[in-house]
Scaffold this motif. Sequence first.
Motif, PDB file in Angstrom:
ATOM      1  N   UNK A  89      -1.613  23.927  -3.408  1.00 35.93           N
ATOM      2  CA  UNK A  89      -1.624  22.561  -3.904  1.00 35.93           C
ATOM      3  C   UNK A  89      -3.002  21.941  -3.674  1.00 35.93           C
ATOM      4  N   UNK A  90      -3.278  20.760  -4.311  1.00 31.56           N
ATOM      5  CA  UNK A  90      -4.572  20.108  -4.127  1.00 31.56           C
ATOM      6  C   UNK A  90      -4.787  19.676  -2.687  1.00 31.56           C
ATOM      7  N   UNK A  91      -6.060  19.535  -2.233  1.00 33.24           N
ATOM      8  CA  UNK A  91      -6.328  19.084  -0.871  1.00 33.24           C
ATOM      9  C   UNK A  91      -5.697  17.732  -0.597  1.00 33.24           C
ATOM     10  N   UNK A  92      -5.297  17.517   0.653  1.00 29.95           N
ATOM     11  CA  UNK A  92      -4.604  16.288   1.007  1.00 29.95           C
ATOM     12  C   UNK A  92      -5.533  15.087   0.905  1.00 29.95           C
ATOM     13  N   UNK A  93      -4.964  13.940   0.493  1.00 29.01           N
ATOM     14  CA  UNK A  93      -5.681  12.692   0.462  1.00 29.01           C
ATOM     15  C   UNK A  93      -4.688  11.579   0.730  1.00 29.01           C
ATOM     16  N   UNK A  94      -4.962  10.749   1.707  1.00 30.34           N
ATOM     17  CA  UNK A  94      -4.118   9.606   1.984  1.00 30.34           C
ATOM     18  C   UNK A  94      -4.706   8.390   1.304  1.00 30.34           C
ATOM     19  N   UNK A  95      -3.853   7.550   0.711  1.00 31.85           N
ATOM     20  CA  UNK A  95      -4.312   6.408  -0.065  1.00 31.85           C
ATOM     21  C   UNK A  95      -4.012   5.115   0.669  1.00 31.85           C
ATOM     22  N   UNK A  96      -5.035   4.387   1.017  1.00 30.35           N
ATOM     23  CA  UNK A  96      -4.825   3.039   1.549  1.00 30.35           C
ATOM     24  C   UNK A  96      -5.848   2.111   0.932  1.00 30.35           C
ATOM     25  N   UNK A  97      -5.605   1.691  -0.332  1.00 30.67           N
ATOM     26  CA  UNK A  97      -6.573   0.820  -0.996  1.00 30.67           C
ATOM     27  C   UNK A  97      -6.640  -0.547  -0.355  1.00 30.67           C
ATOM     28  N   UNK A 124       0.844  -1.191   0.000  1.00 27.99           N
ATOM     29  CA  UNK A 124       0.000   0.000   0.000  1.00 27.99           C
ATOM     30  C   UNK A 124       0.879   1.241   0.000  1.00 27.99           C
ATOM     31  N   UNK A 125       0.369   2.304  -0.546  1.00 26.26           N
ATOM     32  CA  UNK A 125       1.095   3.562  -0.552  1.00 26.26           C
ATOM     33  C   UNK A 125       0.402   4.544   0.399  1.00 26.26           C
ATOM     34  N   UNK A 126       1.178   5.220   1.221  1.00 26.67           N
ATOM     35  CA  UNK A 126       0.654   6.221   2.154  1.00 26.67           C
ATOM     36  C   UNK A 126       1.178   7.583   1.730  1.00 26.67           C
ATOM     37  N   UNK A 127       0.282   8.524   1.509  1.00 26.09           N
ATOM     38  CA  UNK A 127       0.667   9.878   1.119  1.00 26.09           C
ATOM     39  C   UNK A 127       0.061  10.858   2.116  1.00 26.09           C
ATOM     40  N   UNK A 128       0.870  11.699   2.703  1.00 22.16           N
ATOM     41  CA  UNK A 128       0.402  12.747   3.596  1.00 22.16           C
ATOM     42  C   UNK A 128       0.804  14.083   2.986  1.00 22.16           C
TER      43      UNK A 128
END
Length: 223
Positions: free
Chosen positions: A215-223, A181-185
């Motif tokens: 910048x674009x609003x933050x979104x964390x990715x945990x598919x 999984x990729x985590x982006x903060x």
Amino acid sequence: MLDVAVIEDRAAAEASLDPMRSRILAALAEPGSAAMLAGRLGLARQKVNYHLKELERHGLVELAEERRKGNVTERVYRATAASYVISPSALAEVSPDPSRSPDQLSAHWLLALGARLVQEVGALVTGAARARRRVATFGLDAEVRFATAADRTAFAAELTEAVAALVSRYHDESADGGRSHRVVVALHQIPAAPLTAANPVPEHPDQPEQPEPPEPPEQDDRP
């Protein structure tokens, strides 16, 4: 109808960006025929028909129903989604790559991260829609107002430590059947006023010589 559809094909992206077709897509949030759309938008029916066929060809609109009126069959269309996002994969040759020059303090790198997020989550959403399955995701959205630039720097340092600690605690490279999984903060300044040609970037009082773009609003990715 989907809440959000991801456009990954370049030709479909071009079709969606055409001003006339964008108006038709917006109008088709409610199903309508070419005649109905022509009346709503003040356009010739033949022109609406032409654009509808192109939008249907690219999967942006779909046939909702057919109605018989005497010897005439009226085709009623609807948009395939309430809104659309164009994935960077539509311009794969020139899409930003965050691995080229990673720099946690670079706004351009943050944009590259955001583009990768859209591309990867978009691919998941598209695949899940085809398989008629849901995508398991988690998003975290917060707003913080810093009193000083030093506070912001300290926050970034603590956030980095916290994320690194969590990753090291749960990451298991040897797990059989494990899924990566990729985590982006993301952390970005919120512009005080809408951006215009005269005001292309927000004011940044602690670094006036090098203002940071929004910048674009933050979104964390945990598919």
